[in-house]
Design a protein around this motif. Structure first.
Motif, PDB file in Angstrom:
ATOM      1  N   ALA A   1       0.827  -1.210   0.000  1.00 25.64           N
ATOM      2  CA  ALA A   1       0.000   0.000   0.000  1.00 25.64           C
ATOM      3  C   ALA A   1       0.858   1.256   0.000  1.00 25.64           C
ATOM      4  CB  ALA A   1      -0.931  -0.013   1.208  1.00 25.64           C
ATOM      5  N   PHE A   2       1.971   1.208   0.758  1.00 23.82           N
ATOM      6  CA  PHE A   2       2.880   2.356   0.767  1.00 23.82           C
ATOM      7  C   PHE A   2       3.472   2.601  -0.622  1.00 23.82           C
ATOM      8  CE2 PHE A   2       7.347   3.660   0.900  1.00 23.82           C
ATOM      9  CZ  PHE A   2       7.225   4.917   1.471  1.00 23.82           C
ATOM     10  N   TRP A   3       3.878   1.540  -1.297  1.00 26.51           N
ATOM     11  CA  TRP A   3       4.482   1.705  -2.618  1.00 26.51           C
ATOM     12  C   TRP A   3       3.462   2.222  -3.630  1.00 26.51           C
ATOM     13  CZ3 TRP A   3       8.421   2.888  -5.156  1.00 26.51           C
ATOM     14  CH2 TRP A   3       8.566   2.582  -6.506  1.00 26.51           C
ATOM     15  N   ARG A   4       2.221   1.765  -3.528  1.00 25.68           N
ATOM     16  CA  ARG A   4       1.187   2.283  -4.431  1.00 25.68           C
ATOM     17  C   ARG A   4       0.970   3.778  -4.224  1.00 25.68           C
ATOM     18  NH1 ARG A   4      -1.391  -2.668  -3.093  1.00 25.68           N
ATOM     19  NH2 ARG A   4      -2.662  -1.581  -1.532  1.00 25.68           N
TER      20      ARG A   4
ATOM     21  N   TYR B   1       3.225   5.827  -2.877  1.00 20.21           N
ATOM     22  CA  TYR B   1       4.469   6.535  -3.205  1.00 20.21           C
ATOM     23  C   TYR B   1       4.599   6.748  -4.707  1.00 20.21           C
ATOM     24  CZ  TYR B   1       9.384   7.867  -2.977  1.00 20.21           C
ATOM     25  OH  TYR B   1      10.573   8.557  -3.083  1.00 20.21           O
ATOM     26  N   ARG B   2       4.158   5.797  -5.504  1.00 22.64           N
ATOM     27  CA  ARG B   2       4.283   5.925  -6.958  1.00 22.64           C
ATOM     28  C   ARG B   2       3.473   7.097  -7.499  1.00 22.64           C
ATOM     29  NH1 ARG B   2       3.017   0.171  -9.527  1.00 22.64           N
ATOM     30  NH2 ARG B   2       1.270   0.389  -8.046  1.00 22.64           N
ATOM     31  N   ARG B   3       2.461   7.534  -6.754  1.00 23.23           N
ATOM     32  CA  ARG B   3       1.666   8.677  -7.199  1.00 23.23           C
ATOM     33  C   ARG B   3       2.401  10.002  -6.968  1.00 23.23           C
ATOM     34  NH1 ARG B   3      -2.374   5.964  -3.921  1.00 23.23           N
ATOM     35  NH2 ARG B   3      -3.554   4.481  -5.210  1.00 23.23           N
ATOM     36  N   GLN B   4       3.461   9.975  -6.162  1.00 20.95           N
ATOM     37  CA  GLN B   4       4.261  11.174  -5.925  1.00 20.95           C
ATOM     38  C   GLN B   4       5.356  11.257  -6.997  1.00 20.95           C
ATOM     39  OE1 GLN B   4       3.433  13.243  -3.371  1.00 20.95           O
ATOM     40  NE2 GLN B   4       1.791  11.856  -2.736  1.00 20.95           N
ATOM     41  N   ARG B   5       5.113  12.043  -8.028  1.00 18.99           N
ATOM     42  CA  ARG B   5       6.059  12.084  -9.153  1.00 18.99           C
ATOM     43  C   ARG B   5       7.432  12.587  -8.724  1.00 18.99           C
ATOM     44  NH1 ARG B   5       2.340  14.509 -14.150  1.00 18.99           N
ATOM     45  NH2 ARG B   5       0.787  12.810 -14.139  1.00 18.99           N
ATOM     46  N   ALA B   6       7.445  13.614  -7.886  1.00 21.61           N
ATOM     47  CA  ALA B   6       8.733  14.140  -7.431  1.00 21.61           C
ATOM     48  C   ALA B   6       9.491  13.098  -6.619  1.00 21.61           C
ATOM     49  CB  ALA B   6       8.516  15.409  -6.600  1.00 21.61           C
ATOM     50  N   GLY B   7       8.759  12.340  -5.798  1.00 22.01           N
ATOM     51  CA  GLY B   7       9.406  11.293  -5.025  1.00 22.01           C
ATOM     52  C   GLY B   7       9.974  10.190  -5.896  1.00 22.01           C
ATOM     53  N   VAL B   8       9.283   9.839  -6.968  1.00 25.79           N
ATOM     54  CA  VAL B   8       9.793   8.819  -7.888  1.00 25.79           C
ATOM     55  C   VAL B   8      11.062   9.307  -8.581  1.00 25.79           C
ATOM     56  CG1 VAL B   8       9.280   7.511  -9.985  1.00 25.79           C
ATOM     57  CG2 VAL B   8       7.525   7.792  -8.230  1.00 25.79           C
ATOM     58  N   VAL B   9      11.071  10.580  -8.973  1.00 28.13           N
ATOM     59  CA  VAL B   9      12.283  11.149  -9.596  1.00 28.13           C
ATOM     60  C   VAL B   9      13.448  11.096  -8.618  1.00 28.13           C
ATOM     61  CG1 VAL B   9      13.306  13.262 -10.511  1.00 28.13           C
ATOM     62  CG2 VAL B   9      10.985  12.604 -11.188  1.00 28.13           C
ATOM     63  N   GLY B  10      13.203  11.495  -7.367  1.00 25.59           N
ATOM     64  CA  GLY B  10      14.262  11.435  -6.367  1.00 25.59           C
ATOM     65  C   GLY B  10      14.754  10.032  -6.125  1.00 25.59           C
ATOM     66  N   LEU B  11      13.838   9.059  -6.093  1.00 25.48           N
ATOM     67  CA  LEU B  11      14.236   7.672  -5.877  1.00 25.48           C
ATOM     68  C   LEU B  11      15.067   7.144  -7.042  1.00 25.48           C
ATOM     69  CD1 LEU B  11      13.991   5.173  -4.080  1.00 25.48           C
ATOM     70  CD2 LEU B  11      11.887   4.590  -5.309  1.00 25.48           C
TER      71      LEU B  11
ATOM     72  N   LEU C   1      13.480  15.266  -2.102  1.00 23.11           N
ATOM     73  CA  LEU C   1      12.283  14.829  -2.819  1.00 23.11           C
ATOM     74  C   LEU C   1      11.727  13.537  -2.236  1.00 23.11           C
ATOM     75  CD1 LEU C   1      13.302  15.561  -6.536  1.00 23.11           C
ATOM     76  CD2 LEU C   1      11.741  16.874  -5.096  1.00 23.11           C
ATOM     77  N   CYS C   2      12.606  12.589  -1.935  1.00 24.05           N
ATOM     78  CA  CYS C   2      12.144  11.331  -1.344  1.00 24.05           C
ATOM     79  C   CYS C   2      11.544  11.565   0.041  1.00 24.05           C
ATOM     80  CB  CYS C   2      13.304  10.340  -1.252  1.00 24.05           C
ATOM     81  SG  CYS C   2      13.874   9.691  -2.842  1.00 24.05           S
ATOM     82  N   GLY C   3      12.196  12.414   0.828  1.00 24.28           N
ATOM     83  CA  GLY C   3      11.690  12.682   2.162  1.00 24.28           C
ATOM     84  C   GLY C   3      10.333  13.361   2.151  1.00 24.28           C
ATOM     85  N   ARG C   4      10.160  14.347   1.262  1.00 27.24           N
ATOM     86  CA  ARG C   4       8.863  15.015   1.171  1.00 27.24           C
ATOM     87  C   ARG C   4       7.782  14.066   0.668  1.00 27.24           C
ATOM     88  NH1 ARG C   4       9.325  19.020   4.608  1.00 27.24           N
ATOM     89  NH2 ARG C   4      11.021  20.466   4.096  1.00 27.24           N
ATOM     90  N   ALA C   5       8.131  13.201  -0.272  1.00 24.44           N
ATOM     91  CA  ALA C   5       7.148  12.235  -0.764  1.00 24.44           C
ATOM     92  C   ALA C   5       6.746  11.248   0.325  1.00 24.44           C
ATOM     93  CB  ALA C   5       7.710  11.495  -1.976  1.00 24.44           C
ATOM     94  N   MET C   6       7.722  10.760   1.092  1.00 25.48           N
ATOM     95  CA  MET C   6       7.400   9.853   2.188  1.00 25.48           C
ATOM     96  C   MET C   6       6.543  10.542   3.235  1.00 25.48           C
ATOM     97  SD  MET C   6      11.009   7.850   2.738  1.00 25.48           S
ATOM     98  CE  MET C   6      10.352   6.983   4.160  1.00 25.48           C
ATOM     99  N   GLU C   7       6.844  11.792   3.511  1.00 27.49           N
ATOM    100  CA  GLU C   7       6.041  12.540   4.478  1.00 27.49           C
ATOM    101  C   GLU C   7       4.609  12.697   3.990  1.00 27.49           C
ATOM    102  OE1 GLU C   7       6.562  16.607   7.150  1.00 27.49           O
ATOM    103  OE2 GLU C   7       7.591  16.409   5.233  1.00 27.49           O
ATOM    104  N   ALA C   8       4.445  12.957   2.709  1.00 25.85           N
ATOM    105  CA  ALA C   8       3.098  13.101   2.151  1.00 25.85           C
ATOM    106  C   ALA C   8       2.335  11.780   2.162  1.00 25.85           C
ATOM    107  CB  ALA C   8       3.180  13.641   0.724  1.00 25.85           C
ATOM    108  N   VAL C   9       3.037  10.671   1.960  1.00 27.36           N
ATOM    109  CA  VAL C   9       2.379   9.367   1.948  1.00 27.36           C
ATOM    110  C   VAL C   9       2.022   8.909   3.360  1.00 27.36           C
ATOM    111  CG1 VAL C   9       2.709   6.924   1.429  1.00 27.36           C
ATOM    112  CG2 VAL C   9       3.421   8.652  -0.215  1.00 27.36           C
ATOM    113  N   LEU C  10       2.937   9.127   4.304  1.00 26.81           N
ATOM    114  CA  LEU C  10       2.752   8.588   5.644  1.00 26.81           C
ATOM    115  C   LEU C  10       1.953   9.493   6.561  1.00 26.81           C
ATOM    116  CD1 LEU C  10       6.363   7.247   6.165  1.00 26.81           C
ATOM    117  CD2 LEU C  10       4.338   5.934   5.590  1.00 26.81           C
ATOM    118  N   ASN C  11       1.819  10.763   6.196  1.00 25.03           N
ATOM    119  CA  ASN C  11       1.045  11.707   7.010  1.00 25.03           C
ATOM    120  C   ASN C  11      -0.382  11.765   6.476  1.00 25.03           C
ATOM    121  OD1 ASN C  11      -0.082  13.879   8.404  1.00 25.03           O
ATOM    122  ND2 ASN C  11       1.860  14.970   8.480  1.00 25.03           N
ATOM    123  N   PRO C  12      -1.372  11.306   7.232  1.00 25.35           N
ATOM    124  CA  PRO C  12      -2.753  11.308   6.722  1.00 25.35           C
ATOM    125  C   PRO C  12      -3.262  12.689   6.367  1.00 25.35           C
ATOM    126  CG  PRO C  12      -2.557   9.938   8.696  1.00 25.35           C
ATOM    127  CD  PRO C  12      -1.269  10.697   8.551  1.00 25.35           C
TER     128      PRO C  12
END
Length: 322
Positions: free
Chosen positions: A43-46, A48-58, A305-316
Motif C-alpha cells: 500500500a505504501f508503494w502504491r 508513493y508511486r503517485r508522488q512524481r517528485a518522489g519517484v524522480v528522487g528515488l 524529494l524522497c523525504g517530502r514524498a514519504m512525508e506526504a504518503v505517511l502523514n494522513p
C-alpha cells in the motif's frame, strides 16, 4: 464393498474424503504479522508511486548508489594517487577526461565518483545516528515525564540554540579529523530537532485508548514503547531520517571545505577545498569546482524529494489534502 459401508472412506456425494472437509489450520501470529507488513508495504508503494517528485528522487538515488557501489568495476582507484595521475595540470574537459583534471593531473570525474562513496557514507550513517539518538531522547522524555523529561528537554533546547556548524567544528578540532569523528560530530549536533518531533508525537500516541488498556493490563514500560509507541512513530522517523541525510551531507561538505575533513579520503567537500586552494577560481577552471558542487546539489535534492514524498504518503493530513 458398498461406498456407504462403515469401513469406507468415500463420500456419498463423490466429493472426496472426510479429511478434505476439515478446516484449514489457523495461521500463526508471526505469519499474520508478516502478511500485514507485506500488505502495508504494498500500500505504501502504491501511494508513493503517485508522488512524481518522489519517484524522480528515488530514481536519482538508485542511479547514484549503483554508480558508486560499482565504481571498482569500471574505474581504477590507483589513478586517484598523485603519482599515478594520467593527465596534465588543469586540463579542460575533453574526450579523454570528460570533466577535466585537477592541479596534479587526476581525473575530476574519477574523483567525483569515488568521493560519492565517502560523502554518502558519512551522510547516511550520521543521519541514522542522529535519528536514533533523537528518537530515544524524545520517547523517554514523553513516556517518563517529570524530572527526566525536564532535563532531557533542556538539553535538547541547548543543542537547538547552539550553532550546529560551530559546534561540529569544535568537536572535530578536539577529536581530530577522521571519517568517524566527522560522523559523530554531525550526529551530535543534529539530533535535537528529531527529539522535539518524536516527543510531541509520543505524547499524542500515549493518550490513545489502547495505550491505557495496555497499562491497565499490566504492560511494562518496555512493552508499551516497543510494541505500541515505536511502531506508530516509524512513519515520522523514516521521513525525518530521509530529510536528515541531506543536512548531514551538507555538513560534511562544509567541514571538508574548511579543511577539517579526513585528509586521506576524497569527498565532494574535499574536492571543493582543493579547488579553492589550487586557485581554480582565478585560473578559470570551472570544471574543477562545478562537478562536486553539482553532485552535492543533486544528491541533496534527491533525498529531499524522497523525504517530502514519504512525508506526504505517511502523514494522513498531507495525504488527504492532495
Amino acid at each position: 464393498m458398498s461406498p456407504h459401508a462403515p469401513g469406507s472412506t468415500g463420500n456419498p456425494e463423490g466429493g472426496g474424503t472426510p479429511q478434505d472437509a476439515r478446516p484449514a489450520a489457523p495461521a500463526s501470529p508471526r505469519a499474520i504479522a508478516w502478511a500485514r507488513r507485506r500488505a502495508a508495504l504494498a500500500a505504501f508503494w502504491r501511494s508513493y508511486r503517485r508522488q512524481r517528485a518522489g519517484v524522480v528522487g528515488l530514481v536519482l538515488l538508485v542511479g547514484i548508489a549503483v554508480m558508486t557501489l560499482a565504481a571498482p568495476l569500471y574505474t581504477d582507484e590507483s589513478e586517484l594517487r598523485a603519482v599515478n595521475a594520467p593527465g596534465g595540470r588543469l586540463e579542460p574537459p575533453g574526450t579523454e577526461f570528460w570533466l577535466g583534471t585537477d592541479e596534479v593531473g587526476r581525473s575530476i570525474l574519477l574523483q567525483v565518483i569515488w568521493g560519492a562513496r565517502v560523502s554518502l557514507q558519512v551522510g547516511v550513517v550520521a543521519a541514522l545516528l542522529a535519528v536514533v539518538l533523537g528518537t530515544l531522547v524524545g520517547m523517554f522524555a514523553a513516556h517518563f515525564g517529570g524530572t527526566l523529561s525536564w532535563l532531557l528537554m533542556r538539553l535538547t533546547d541547548w543543542f537547538i540554540v547552539l550553532p550546529s556548524l560551530v559546534l561540529a567544528i569544535a568537536l572535530v578540532i578536539a577529536l581530530g579529523s577522521s571519517r568517524s569523528t566527522i560522523i559523530v560530530a554531525i550526529a551530535l549536533t543534529s539530533w535535537a530537532g528529531t527529539a522535539r518531533l518524536v516527543r510531541a508525537q509520543t505524547m499524542a500516541i500515549e493518550g490513545r485508548p489502547y495505550l491505557e488498556r495496555a497499562r491497565a493490563l499490566g504492560a511494562g514500560h518496555w512493552h508499551q514503547m516497543s510494541r505500541h509507541v515505536l511502531p506508530n512513530l516509524m512513519p515520522l522517523i523514516l521521513a525525518s531520517a530521509t530529510l536528515q541525510v541531506s543536512s548531514a551531507i551538507l555538513s560534511e561538505a562544509s567541514l571538508s571545505f574548511l579543511g577539517l575533513g579526513d585528509p586521506s579520503q576524497i569527498s565532494w567537500g574535499t574536492l571543493l577545498e582543493r579547488a579553492f586552494h589550487a586557485g581554480a577560481i582565478s585560473y578559470g577552471a570551472w570544471w574543477y569546482m562545478l562537478p562536486p558542487g553539482a553532485a552535492i546539489l543533486v544528491v541533496v535534492l534527491a533525498f529531499t524529494l524522497c523525504g517530502r514524498a514519504m512525508e506526504a504518503v505517511l502523514n494522513p493530513r498531507l495525504r488527504g489534502g492532495q
